[in-house]
Write a protein that holds these residues in place. Structure first.
Motif, PDB file in Angstrom:
ATOM      1  N   GLY A  32     -11.434  18.307   5.326  1.00  0.00           N
ATOM      2  CA  GLY A  32     -11.653  17.738   7.017  1.00  0.00           C
ATOM      3  C   GLY A  32     -12.551  16.854   6.496  1.00  0.00           C
ATOM      4  N   ASP A  33     -12.711  16.082   5.536  1.00  0.00           N
ATOM      5  CA  ASP A  33     -13.829  14.949   5.311  1.00  0.00           C
ATOM      6  C   ASP A  33     -13.292  14.013   4.107  1.00  0.00           C
ATOM      7  OD1 ASP A  33     -15.813  13.073   5.362  1.00  0.00           O
ATOM      8  OD2 ASP A  33     -17.295  14.679   4.495  1.00  0.00           O
ATOM      9  N   VAL A  34     -12.081  13.441   3.784  1.00  0.00           N
ATOM     10  CA  VAL A  34     -11.880  12.852   3.792  1.00  0.00           C
ATOM     11  C   VAL A  34     -12.365  11.555   2.101  1.00  0.00           C
ATOM     12  CG1 VAL A  34     -10.594  11.054   5.014  1.00  0.00           C
ATOM     13  CG2 VAL A  34      -9.176  11.750   2.479  1.00  0.00           C
ATOM     14  N   GLY A  57      -7.465  12.785   6.454  1.00  0.00           N
ATOM     15  CA  GLY A  57      -6.730  14.075   5.372  1.00  0.00           C
ATOM     16  C   GLY A  57      -5.795  12.663   4.485  1.00  0.00           C
ATOM     17  N   TRP A  58      -5.379  11.650   4.614  1.00  0.00           N
ATOM     18  CA  TRP A  58      -4.565  10.964   3.699  1.00  0.00           C
ATOM     19  C   TRP A  58      -5.501   9.898   3.426  1.00  0.00           C
ATOM     20  CZ3 TRP A  58       0.652  10.346   4.779  1.00  0.00           C
ATOM     21  CH2 TRP A  58       1.269  11.192   5.471  1.00  0.00           C
ATOM     22  N   ILE A  59      -5.140   8.594   2.370  1.00  0.00           N
ATOM     23  CA  ILE A  59      -5.726   7.837   0.928  1.00  0.00           C
ATOM     24  C   ILE A  59      -4.702   6.607   1.137  1.00  0.00           C
ATOM     25  CG2 ILE A  59      -7.304   8.874   0.025  1.00  0.00           C
ATOM     26  CD1 ILE A  59      -5.399   9.072  -2.583  1.00  0.00           C
ATOM     27  N   ARG A  60      -5.843   5.869   1.001  1.00  0.00           N
ATOM     28  CA  ARG A  60      -4.725   4.499   0.752  1.00  0.00           C
ATOM     29  C   ARG A  60      -4.812   4.099  -0.649  1.00  0.00           C
ATOM     30  NH1 ARG A  60      -6.163  -1.859   3.050  1.00  0.00           N
ATOM     31  NH2 ARG A  60      -7.399  -1.184   1.201  1.00  0.00           N
ATOM     32  N   LEU A  61      -3.071   3.640  -1.273  1.00  0.00           N
ATOM     33  CA  LEU A  61      -3.758   3.757  -2.814  1.00  0.00           C
ATOM     34  C   LEU A  61      -3.226   1.209  -2.661  1.00  0.00           C
ATOM     35  CD1 LEU A  61      -2.230   6.268  -4.883  1.00  0.00           C
ATOM     36  CD2 LEU A  61      -4.548   5.770  -3.621  1.00  0.00           C
ATOM     37  N   GLU A 100     -13.617  11.355 -11.022  1.00  0.00           N
ATOM     38  CA  GLU A 100     -12.438  10.752 -12.368  1.00  0.00           C
ATOM     39  C   GLU A 100     -12.387   9.392 -12.004  1.00  0.00           C
ATOM     40  OE1 GLU A 100     -10.503  13.111 -12.998  1.00  0.00           O
ATOM     41  OE2 GLU A 100     -11.037  14.503 -11.902  1.00  0.00           O
ATOM     42  N   ARG A 101     -13.124   8.985 -11.178  1.00  0.00           N
ATOM     43  CA  ARG A 101     -13.577   7.005 -12.130  1.00  0.00           C
ATOM     44  C   ARG A 101     -12.230   6.762 -11.099  1.00  0.00           C
ATOM     45  NH1 ARG A 101     -18.357   8.684 -12.190  1.00  0.00           N
ATOM     46  NH2 ARG A 101     -19.854   7.843 -14.447  1.00  0.00           N
ATOM     47  N   VAL A 102     -11.634   7.342 -10.160  1.00  0.00           N
ATOM     48  CA  VAL A 102     -10.629   6.471  -8.939  1.00  0.00           C
ATOM     49  C   VAL A 102     -10.840   6.348  -7.552  1.00  0.00           C
ATOM     50  CG1 VAL A 102      -8.464   7.186  -8.463  1.00  0.00           C
ATOM     51  CG2 VAL A 102      -9.114   7.742 -10.226  1.00  0.00           C
ATOM     52  N   ALA A 103     -10.881   4.612  -7.315  1.00  0.00           N
ATOM     53  CA  ALA A 103     -11.508   4.501  -6.085  1.00  0.00           C
ATOM     54  C   ALA A 103      -9.675   4.516  -5.072  1.00  0.00           C
ATOM     55  CB  ALA A 103     -11.724   3.046  -6.012  1.00  0.00           C
ATOM     56  N   VAL A 104     -10.064   5.221  -3.633  1.00  0.00           N
ATOM     57  CA  VAL A 104      -9.008   5.114  -2.856  1.00  0.00           C
ATOM     58  C   VAL A 104      -9.402   4.499  -1.357  1.00  0.00           C
ATOM     59  CG1 VAL A 104      -8.211   6.743  -4.394  1.00  0.00           C
ATOM     60  CG2 VAL A 104      -9.170   7.700  -2.313  1.00  0.00           C
ATOM     61  N   ALA A 105      -8.495   4.184  -0.801  1.00  0.00           N
ATOM     62  CA  ALA A 105      -9.684   3.666   0.418  1.00  0.00           C
ATOM     63  C   ALA A 105      -9.313   5.221   0.903  1.00  0.00           C
ATOM     64  CB  ALA A 105      -8.916   2.477   0.933  1.00  0.00           C
ATOM     65  N   PRO A 106      -9.923   6.041   1.783  1.00  0.00           N
ATOM     66  CA  PRO A 106     -10.441   6.753   2.846  1.00  0.00           C
ATOM     67  C   PRO A 106      -9.188   6.958   4.151  1.00  0.00           C
ATOM     68  CG  PRO A 106     -12.594   6.437   3.035  1.00  0.00           C
ATOM     69  CD  PRO A 106     -11.733   5.137   1.549  1.00  0.00           C
ATOM     70  N   GLY A 107      -8.693   7.405   4.543  1.00  0.00           N
ATOM     71  CA  GLY A 107      -7.850   7.176   5.422  1.00  0.00           C
ATOM     72  C   GLY A 107      -8.489   7.203   6.842  1.00  0.00           C
ATOM     73  N   SER A 108      -9.549   8.162   6.643  1.00  0.00           N
ATOM     74  CA  SER A 108     -10.303   7.762   8.165  1.00  0.00           C
ATOM     75  C   SER A 108     -11.479   6.346   8.332  1.00  0.00           C
ATOM     76  CB  SER A 108     -11.759   8.959   7.982  1.00  0.00           C
ATOM     77  OG  SER A 108     -12.066   8.765   6.581  1.00  0.00           O
ATOM     78  N   ALA A 109     -10.712   5.402   7.283  1.00  0.00           N
ATOM     79  CA  ALA A 109     -11.805   4.352   7.500  1.00  0.00           C
ATOM     80  C   ALA A 109     -10.449   3.851   8.382  1.00  0.00           C
ATOM     81  CB  ALA A 109     -11.864   3.244   5.738  1.00  0.00           C
ATOM     82  N   TYR A 160       1.314  -1.075   0.113  1.00  0.00           N
ATOM     83  CA  TYR A 160       0.312  -0.368  -0.316  1.00  0.00           C
ATOM     84  C   TYR A 160       0.914   1.067   0.347  1.00  0.00           C
ATOM     85  CZ  TYR A 160      -3.072  -3.514   1.193  1.00  0.00           C
ATOM     86  OH  TYR A 160      -4.321  -4.683   1.014  1.00  0.00           O
ATOM     87  N   LEU A 161      -0.141   2.557   0.004  1.00  0.00           N
ATOM     88  CA  LEU A 161       0.920   3.471  -0.141  1.00  0.00           C
ATOM     89  C   LEU A 161       0.027   4.804   0.645  1.00  0.00           C
ATOM     90  CD1 LEU A 161       3.501   5.450  -1.114  1.00  0.00           C
ATOM     91  CD2 LEU A 161       1.948   5.362  -3.736  1.00  0.00           C
ATOM     92  N   TRP A 162       0.506   5.397   0.953  1.00  0.00           N
ATOM     93  CA  TRP A 162      -0.462   5.979   2.551  1.00  0.00           C
ATOM     94  C   TRP A 162      -0.036   7.524   1.685  1.00  0.00           C
ATOM     95  CZ3 TRP A 162      -4.408   5.058   5.092  1.00  0.00           C
ATOM     96  CH2 TRP A 162      -4.305   5.476   6.975  1.00  0.00           C
ATOM     97  N   VAL A 163      -1.146   8.212   1.140  1.00  0.00           N
ATOM     98  CA  VAL A 163      -0.915   9.716   0.159  1.00  0.00           C
ATOM     99  C   VAL A 163      -1.926  10.601   1.253  1.00  0.00           C
ATOM    100  CG1 VAL A 163      -1.095  10.766  -1.902  1.00  0.00           C
ATOM    101  CG2 VAL A 163      -0.431   7.864  -1.425  1.00  0.00           C
ATOM    102  N   ASP A 164      -0.940  11.869   0.669  1.00  0.00           N
ATOM    103  CA  ASP A 164      -1.200  12.816   2.000  1.00  0.00           C
ATOM    104  C   ASP A 164      -2.422  13.789   0.593  1.00  0.00           C
ATOM    105  OD1 ASP A 164      -2.341  14.897   3.360  1.00  0.00           O
ATOM    106  OD2 ASP A 164      -0.441  16.098   3.925  1.00  0.00           O
ATOM    107  N   VAL A 165      -3.848  13.986   1.163  1.00  0.00           N
ATOM    108  CA  VAL A 165      -5.076  14.722   0.380  1.00  0.00           C
ATOM    109  C   VAL A 165      -5.385  15.386   1.165  1.00  0.00           C
ATOM    110  CG1 VAL A 165      -5.237  13.598  -1.250  1.00  0.00           C
ATOM    111  CG2 VAL A 165      -6.137  13.097   0.365  1.00  0.00           C
TER     112      VAL A 165
END
Length: 383
Positions: free
Chosen positions: A325-327, A354-358, A338-347, A314-319
């Motif tokens: 404040g509502d990732v 503020g982060w996402i997992r790719l 944008e048709r891109v599915a990422v895992a929200p970090g708050s999950a 996985y890659l932990w990315v700061d967005v």
């Protein structure tokens, strides 16, 4: 009327993204930890052979003996763990192994220390048992390692367990032996169980994987493993739980009342995976690491902050510059627009805001295109 604790069980923020994505076309799916490599032919052949000879009857609660014996050998060879067959229990993936370990040790109202960010099931399973998950932080300034001082403050007279996940999902952090020894010492002083999730054990980059049970001297560690990620067998659902000695009678009862047994053809696939040629695992690891290097280069080029993982895929990315404040809500909009599915970090916990997992276990083309569609700092939100 449902049991009163059921409404407290949080839904999976990752599965929500996946379910929305399933209703859309042309989605770049980077939200799930799904290996993009095929299962090795010798593994598929073992499962097929079991079906063809009609090896589909009930089997022992702990699993077929050849698989359990193979796991014992594997643990000695790769994890520095000397265990008996009766300590090894085949499960429906590591998910059931984790839940089974909590069922075995937690009562209603007991507290369990869970990593934050951490795998969603840790919190969900605890709540499902009417136990109380208490998050401990894995912060960037500490290299995403736990703070023993913080853990000391969090322990109460109701604390019964600490969950350790190395390599970490979602962070890819790999805890060194010294950190694991410190966690085990804390558990010993407070008489806590330790539940170790080692699903990503075969994917580490420059940092050796250490099984915390190999340091355990007083039988307090339960360890969960899986074939899902290592061998690209996510849908086959075969994992195992390793328990301290002396629990075989109660474990048989627990397995009988929950699953009876793991389906036999899947166990033969797992046996072939563990005992067979491992070249395809090394190839998958090289593929995932190559994906990381390409993704990291593009993220750096676009000015997107990210953590360099030491393990997992996985890659932990700061967005945070775009998510407002509502990732979780932002990730849904990113998917729709944008048709891109990422895992929200708050999950994965409050500190994931503020982060996402790719997921790096994807085609390189999809991974890089997905990153191109993320908003860079200064561009505003693409969602």
């Amino acid at each position: 009327m449902l049991a009163p604790h059921i409404p407290a069980v949080p839904a999976s923020g990752i599965r929500r993204i996946f379910e929305i994505a399933a209703e859309l076309d042309d989605v770049i799916l980077l939200a799930l930890g799904e290996p993009d490599v095929p299962v090795a032919p010798h593994i598929a052949a073992a499962a097929t052979a079991a079906w063809e000879r009609d090896d589909t009857d009930y089997n022992p609660n702990g699993g077929i003996l050849p698989l359990r014996q193979a796991i014992v050998r594997k643990l000695a060879r790769e994890n520095d763990l000397a265990v008996e067959v009766e300590q090894v229990w085949a499960t429906i993936g590591a998910t059931q192994a984790l839940h089974l370990a909590m069922q075995l040790t937690l009562a209603a109202g007991d507290e369990v220390l869970v990593p934050d960010p951490g795998y969603t099931t840790f919190t969900m399973s605890a709540r499902m048992l009417d136990a109380v998950p208490v998050p401990y932080s894995l912060a960037p300034e500490r290299g995403f390692e736990p703070s023993l001082e913080e853990l000391e403050r969090l322990v109460t007279d109701r604390t019964r367990m600490i969950i350790v996940n190395s390599p970490s999902n979602p962070l890819g952090a790999v805890f060194p032996r010294k950190t694991l020894a410190g966690l085990l010492d804390l558990a010993r002083r407070h008489d806590l169980w330790v539940l170790s999730d080692e699903v990503y054990e075969r994917f580490t980059w420059g940092a050796p994987h250490v099984s915390i049970a190999s340091l355990d001297e007083d039988d307090r560690v339960l360890s969960a493993f899986s074939t899902s990620k290592t061998y690209a067998m996510t849908g086959i659902r075969v994992g195992w739980l390793v328990t301290p000695p002396g629990l075989s009678a109660v474990m048989r009862t627990m397995q009988e009342t929950s699953i009876s047994c793991v389906p036999t053809p899947g166990q033969h696939a797992a046996l072939a995976a563990i005992e067979g040629d491992q070249a395809h695992v090394a190839e998958a690891a090289a593929h995932y690491r190559g994906n990381y290097e390409a993704a990291a280069a593009l993220l750096d080029e676009r000015g997107l902050r990210h953590l360099e993982p030491s393990g997992a895929f996985y890659l932990w990315v700061d967005v945070s510059h775009a998510s407002g404040g509502d990732v979780a809500g932002w990730a849904e909009r990113l998917l729709l627009h944008e048709r891109v599915a990422v895992a929200p970090g708050s999950a994965f916990g409050r500190t994931g805001e503020g982060w996402i997992r790719l997921c790096l276990a994807a085609s390189r083309e999809d991974l890089l295109e997905g990153i191109r569609r993320l908003p860079a700092p200064g561009e505003g939100s693409a969602a």
